[in-house]
Scaffold this motif. Structure first.
Motif, mmCIF file in Angstrom:
data_model
loop_
_atom_site.group_PDB
_atom_site.id
_atom_site.type_symbol
_atom_site.label_atom_id
_atom_site.label_comp_id
_atom_site.label_asym_id
_atom_site.label_seq_id
_atom_site.Cartn_x
_atom_site.Cartn_y
_atom_site.Cartn_z
ATOM 1 N N LEU A 1 0.939 -1.108 -0.129
ATOM 2 C CA LEU A 1 -0.015 -0.109 -0.057
ATOM 3 C C LEU A 1 0.907 1.200 0.065
ATOM 4 O O LEU A 1 0.593 2.188 -0.604
ATOM 5 N N TRP A 2 1.789 1.148 0.878
ATOM 6 C CA TRP A 2 2.782 2.491 0.771
ATOM 7 C C TRP A 2 3.607 2.588 -0.716
ATOM 8 O O TRP A 2 3.556 3.717 -1.043
ATOM 9 N N ILE A 3 3.894 1.646 -1.494
ATOM 10 C CA ILE A 3 4.445 1.715 -2.613
ATOM 11 C C ILE A 3 3.359 2.102 -3.561
ATOM 12 O O ILE A 3 3.800 3.082 -4.400
ATOM 13 N N VAL A 4 2.080 1.613 -3.494
ATOM 14 C CA VAL A 4 1.202 2.453 -4.300
ATOM 15 C C VAL A 4 0.903 3.774 -4.146
ATOM 16 O O VAL A 4 0.852 4.670 -4.961
ATOM 17 N N VAL A 5 0.686 4.143 -3.082
ATOM 18 C CA VAL A 5 0.659 5.543 -2.486
ATOM 19 C C VAL A 5 1.792 6.513 -2.936
ATOM 20 O O VAL A 5 1.416 7.552 -3.411
ATOM 21 N N CYS A 6 2.894 6.040 -2.617
ATOM 22 C CA CYS A 6 4.107 6.882 -3.072
ATOM 23 C C CYS A 6 3.998 6.958 -4.595
ATOM 24 O O CYS A 6 4.687 8.170 -5.140
ATOM 25 N N LEU A 7 3.925 5.852 -5.347
ATOM 26 C CA LEU A 7 4.073 6.013 -6.644
ATOM 27 C C LEU A 7 2.917 6.779 -7.289
ATOM 28 O O LEU A 7 3.114 7.720 -8.144
ATOM 29 N N ALA A 8 1.692 6.788 -6.799
ATOM 30 C CA ALA A 8 0.543 7.562 -7.107
ATOM 31 C C ALA A 8 0.684 8.922 -6.958
ATOM 32 O O ALA A 8 0.462 9.905 -7.530
ATOM 33 N N LEU B 1 3.751 13.952 0.102
ATOM 34 C CA LEU B 1 3.158 12.650 0.301
ATOM 35 C C LEU B 1 4.040 11.611 -0.010
ATOM 36 O O LEU B 1 4.261 10.397 0.456
ATOM 37 N N ALA B 2 4.684 11.783 -1.363
ATOM 38 C CA ALA B 2 5.588 10.873 -1.864
ATOM 39 C C ALA B 2 6.742 10.638 -0.978
ATOM 40 O O ALA B 2 7.163 9.381 -0.763
ATOM 41 N N ILE B 3 7.214 11.844 0.029
ATOM 42 C CA ILE B 3 8.218 11.310 0.679
ATOM 43 C C ILE B 3 7.795 10.521 1.847
ATOM 44 O O ILE B 3 8.699 9.869 2.494
ATOM 45 N N LEU B 4 6.685 11.253 2.580
ATOM 46 C CA LEU B 4 6.077 10.622 3.637
ATOM 47 C C LEU B 4 5.902 9.098 3.430
ATOM 48 O O LEU B 4 6.200 8.246 4.581
ATOM 49 N N TYR B 5 5.485 8.722 2.646
ATOM 50 C CA TYR B 5 5.069 7.056 2.071
ATOM 51 C C TYR B 5 6.202 6.610 1.422
ATOM 52 O O TYR B 5 5.744 5.390 0.667
ATOM 53 N N ASN B 6 7.317 6.876 1.272
ATOM 54 C CA ASN B 6 8.494 6.261 0.603
ATOM 55 C C ASN B 6 8.758 5.037 1.364
ATOM 56 O O ASN B 6 9.358 5.272 2.717
#
Length: 76
Positions: free
Chosen positions: A5-12, A36-41
């Motif tokens: 889920l973190w990968i999906v949110v980071c990529l999106a 958000l991309a940094i937070l969910y990296n």
């Protein structure tokens, strides 16, 4: 589950940031998606307690809903 889920949110978030920052409008929203991309990296994780993550997860919905709403009103 959470790592996926973190990968999906980071990529999106990264894709949305790239799209918005390369366009003419939505630069503030683009920087929100950079955050958000940094937070969910998933590579370099930010370790916070469970309650803080619960709040951040809910607040992370705001830019996605805002982007979806703005795209909906642009097409109408």
């Amino acid at each position: 589950y959470y790592t996926g889920l973190w990968i999906v949110v980071c990529l999106a978030s990264a894709f949305a940031a790239w799209s918005l920052l390369n366009g003419q409008s939505g630069r503030g929203l683009g920087w929100a998606f950079v955050g958000l991309a940094i937070l969910y990296n998933p590579v370099i994780r930010i370790h916070l307690d469970r309650d803080t993550w619960a709040i951040l997860n809910l607040l992370s919905l705001v830019p996605f809903v805002w982007l979806g709403w703005s795209q909906r009103t642009l097409r109408a």
